[in-house]
Design a protein around this motif. Sequence first.
Motif, mmCIF file in Angstrom:
data_model
loop_
_atom_site.group_PDB
_atom_site.id
_atom_site.type_symbol
_atom_site.label_atom_id
_atom_site.label_comp_id
_atom_site.label_asym_id
_atom_site.label_seq_id
_atom_site.Cartn_x
_atom_site.Cartn_y
_atom_site.Cartn_z
ATOM 1 N N ASP B 29 54.570 31.999 40.743
ATOM 2 C CA ASP B 29 54.160 31.177 39.599
ATOM 3 C C ASP B 29 55.358 30.366 39.110
ATOM 4 O O ASP B 29 56.513 30.664 39.459
ATOM 5 C CB ASP B 29 53.588 32.059 38.488
ATOM 6 N N GLY B 72 49.776 28.701 35.141
ATOM 7 C CA GLY B 72 49.224 29.798 34.341
ATOM 8 C C GLY B 72 50.303 30.733 33.828
ATOM 9 O O GLY B 72 51.436 30.728 34.327
ATOM 10 N N CYS B 138 49.422 20.741 34.949
ATOM 11 C CA CYS B 138 48.246 21.601 35.106
ATOM 12 C C CYS B 138 47.054 20.752 35.537
ATOM 13 O O CYS B 138 47.034 19.550 35.326
ATOM 14 C CB CYS B 138 47.931 22.343 33.804
ATOM 15 N N GLY B 142 42.048 24.255 36.762
ATOM 16 C CA GLY B 142 42.703 25.435 36.202
ATOM 17 C C GLY B 142 42.426 25.578 34.725
ATOM 18 O O GLY B 142 42.201 26.685 34.220
ATOM 19 N N THR B 146 40.387 28.922 33.254
ATOM 20 C CA THR B 146 40.998 29.801 32.258
ATOM 21 C C THR B 146 40.545 29.475 30.837
ATOM 22 O O THR B 146 41.065 30.047 29.886
ATOM 23 C CB THR B 146 42.533 29.691 32.306
ATOM 24 N N GLU B 199 38.295 32.663 35.725
ATOM 25 C CA GLU B 199 39.580 32.745 36.449
ATOM 26 C C GLU B 199 39.409 32.816 37.970
ATOM 27 O O GLU B 199 40.124 33.552 38.655
ATOM 28 C CB GLU B 199 40.397 33.936 35.917
ATOM 29 N N HIS B 429 45.393 32.425 26.809
ATOM 30 C CA HIS B 429 46.041 32.432 28.130
ATOM 31 C C HIS B 429 45.227 33.108 29.220
ATOM 32 O O HIS B 429 45.518 32.922 30.404
ATOM 33 C CB HIS B 429 47.415 33.097 28.041
#
Lengths: 478, 478
Positions: B29, B72, B138, B142, B146, B199, B429
């Motif tokens: 990540d 993320g 981002c 995504g 999320t 997710e 998050h």
Amino acid sequence: MEQLSELIALVGESHVLAEPALKAQYEEDWRGRYHGVARAVVRPADTAEVAEVVRWCAENEVAIVTQGGNTGLCGGATPDRSGQAIILSTERLNKIRSVDTANDTMVVEAGCVLQVVQEAAQAQDRLFPLSLAAEGSCTIGGNLATNAGGTQVLRYGNARDLVLGLEVVTAKGEIMHGLRGLRKDNTGYDLRNLFIGSEGTLGIITAAALKLFPQPVAQCTAMLALNSVEDAITMLGLARQGFGPALTGFELMARNCLEAVVECYPEQRLPFQGPSAELPWFALLELSDSESEEHARTRFEEVLGEAIEQGVIQDAVIAESGAQSAALWHLRESIPLAERALGTGIKHDISVPVSSYTEFIEQTNAAIQEFMPGVIHVIFGHLGDGNLHYNIMSGQIYSEADLTAKLEQLSNIVHDSVHRFGGSISAEHGIGQLKRDWLPRYKDPVELSLMHAIKQALDPKNILNPGKLLAVSSDSTK
Amino acid sequence: MEQLSELIALVGESHVLAEPALKAQYEEDWRGRYHGVARAVVRPADTAEVAEVVRWCAENEVAIVTQGGNTGLCGGATPDRSGQAIILSTERLNKIRSVDTANDTMVVEAGCVLQVVQEAAQAQDRLFPLSLAAEGSCTIGGNLATNAGGTQVLRYGNARDLVLGLEVVTAKGEIMHGLRGLRKDNTGYDLRNLFIGSEGTLGIITAAALKLFPQPVAQCTAMLALNSVEDAITMLGLARQGFGPALTGFELMARNCLEAVVECYPEQRLPFQGPSAELPWFALLELSDSESEEHARTRFEEVLGEAIEQGVIQDAVIAESGAQSAALWHLRESIPLAERALGTGIKHDISVPVSSYTEFIEQTNAAIQEFMPGVIHVIFGHLGDGNLHYNIMSGQIYSEADLTAKLEQLSNIVHDSVHRFGGSISAEHGIGQLKRDWLPRYKDPVELSLMHAIKQALDPKNILNPGKLLAVSSDSTK
């Protein structure tokens, strides 16, 4: 009947209605279009009793039709004629559990009448904006089970947009405790929205945490006269830009709708005279202002003055008082009653992308006229959120029997056209039993198969409102 | 490797990355906290190729970790270390398919960078309001997977509230065509919201129909100085009432946050001097106006003047220009970088009902101080939507090792307190791998079992992002 005695043991004798005379009002919808037979009507007192009743039904494989105010339009709350299902009435789940003004939320039970919910919010100087014709008798549980729309969607969204959390009894009779009053919570799948709009087929909503809003300080309305639907769409864009979120209403009406109103109700009058009154389309705009009525009127004058200069609208009347605003809304709200003067009719609750409405109306009108020349189109509704009522009336030429004989073909013409434009055959009323068998014709097959997979996963015995929304799969018929 | 050749046949050789050097940036990540090993990174060109890749994976029981911008915060897009999964990168699904200004919608592919989506809307004089720190890298896919939050939630809602329809590839490799641009559509279960926030564990979002809004004509900000959190909550109520939907920002900050900013960045200055600068809490308010900057300032003066008279706020500074507004926001946005000056830290992304914040902060601070006397509390965030960052910093007393050793206990104190107040341990998050094993401690067990049932129904082979969000059930381990 031994089985009924078991139910009586759970909720008390006076809350298991088995006598035909007592059950009757629950077995038929309010318009008298759907008729069913229930084994009994069961009225649990609270969530724990709902869970017990569902556990008993799961054990005995008894179907459950959950019913709130019984004001639905698609037969979703009426049992079939087998006499096997119970009707679970939420009428005793009628408590406002709490109102939290600092958090702007309230927790209410499913059987609360919508108007009671609105009034409880108002008593704390807050707005619960869901508003629809049946608000005096429909329940919030039914509103959520069908994701009700109504007159405030343009600004506040559909019923699902007004909910933060739910308490639900599952098909196993377990209680899901999800009454969180949080505007942000990313801890897993969105079960709340799955239950909302599922028409009682995935779980029984017993309570909800609702969002509250500030009361607007003032409201003001204006009526516009327009040359075309295209101009109405351009005006909608100008209104969104000019008023931002203060724009809380944008209703479109064809001239014949308003003519029918003033013919039926001579005490009502069109706000236009002369050539403006002869234009084919009218729009009703509402502003909700956080300053004052005067400020709202000034905003109207600026933006509408500009629209007249640009030639987008031909004429405009801005209400000078609350009474004038109410009179303009009254014209709009009288259309469903007045359209009866145009004969018997077929109604369609549709949406297409706003940008397609001109073409949609032209093409659909033409196809309908080709199929049945001389029928009357009655077109009005919430253009601001893309939802119009597209009705077809017999006029003087055809009898009720003529129209009824062609009902299915007429509806197919409308719905096929809706589908071609990427629209919805049920914008706000839901599916129930009325539209269940049309769904496979229009729904994406992958979506439909996912819906069946979810139904199977959450209600494997198919006891929750079987045969509504989704056709019963052959292997799970009760 | 025969298997890779089959994937290459589907998407082309240059889009199956198997070399360690090429895969590396996808396997970790962006903050370098999560490390995995993938069999390969696969970059399909379009939805049809995504479906083919998923069908191949389903046949071969290969796990798929879908990855957008890899920004993320919970490790949701990083594979495990087995080397068995593929990473499916959406980077080539990067087309803005259409913008419809009359309908106020746009259709974009999942791999579009958020800022590109914002700019495409802006080019048509529209606002796509989702906005967050990572917006330059981002992706919208995504963001939806999320259910991202960000700075505009108070007015426009979370990511899910900005979506009308989705195109999704299911675990079977079928394409769900649900890109409807409709604000009202009641034809079945809400699959859209089920996929949003899941997710990547239920399906792969390949495109979305998004809502657009008018650009605000002007924005204006004000900074307030306050005696207490309780006063901040009262002020939030007054602001909601006085500004209605024009209120687009309400951020709360403890004094030590701003002190850290001006210490780290001496070119920035607090807008208060004297006793006001010594008050314990500050709030940043933003108005988005559909009239003018001057109108926004006048509104601020009226409502804030009244609040000062009532003693709810002690002082207020209203920005005189866009530059001053930007400077006030810059103070707020510098907190995450500046807090490093207060030592090493543990962050919590939490929400509780706004009405509980005073008590929550008092009780949680006390419990933390009892457990580890002298640590520093850094509290700031989006009070307007109930989401605060509740961070704990080592200060001068403790070393990084001290804090790390007690990390789990400290987080448990915070999260247990959040849970007691009906809050969420992940406001914006998500869960990913970071919070997966905490979920059973805090989530309602019925909700958790419904989530497992849905996962099992939609992804029975457990190939979609296994081990994220939900722990792998023993019978479906890959």
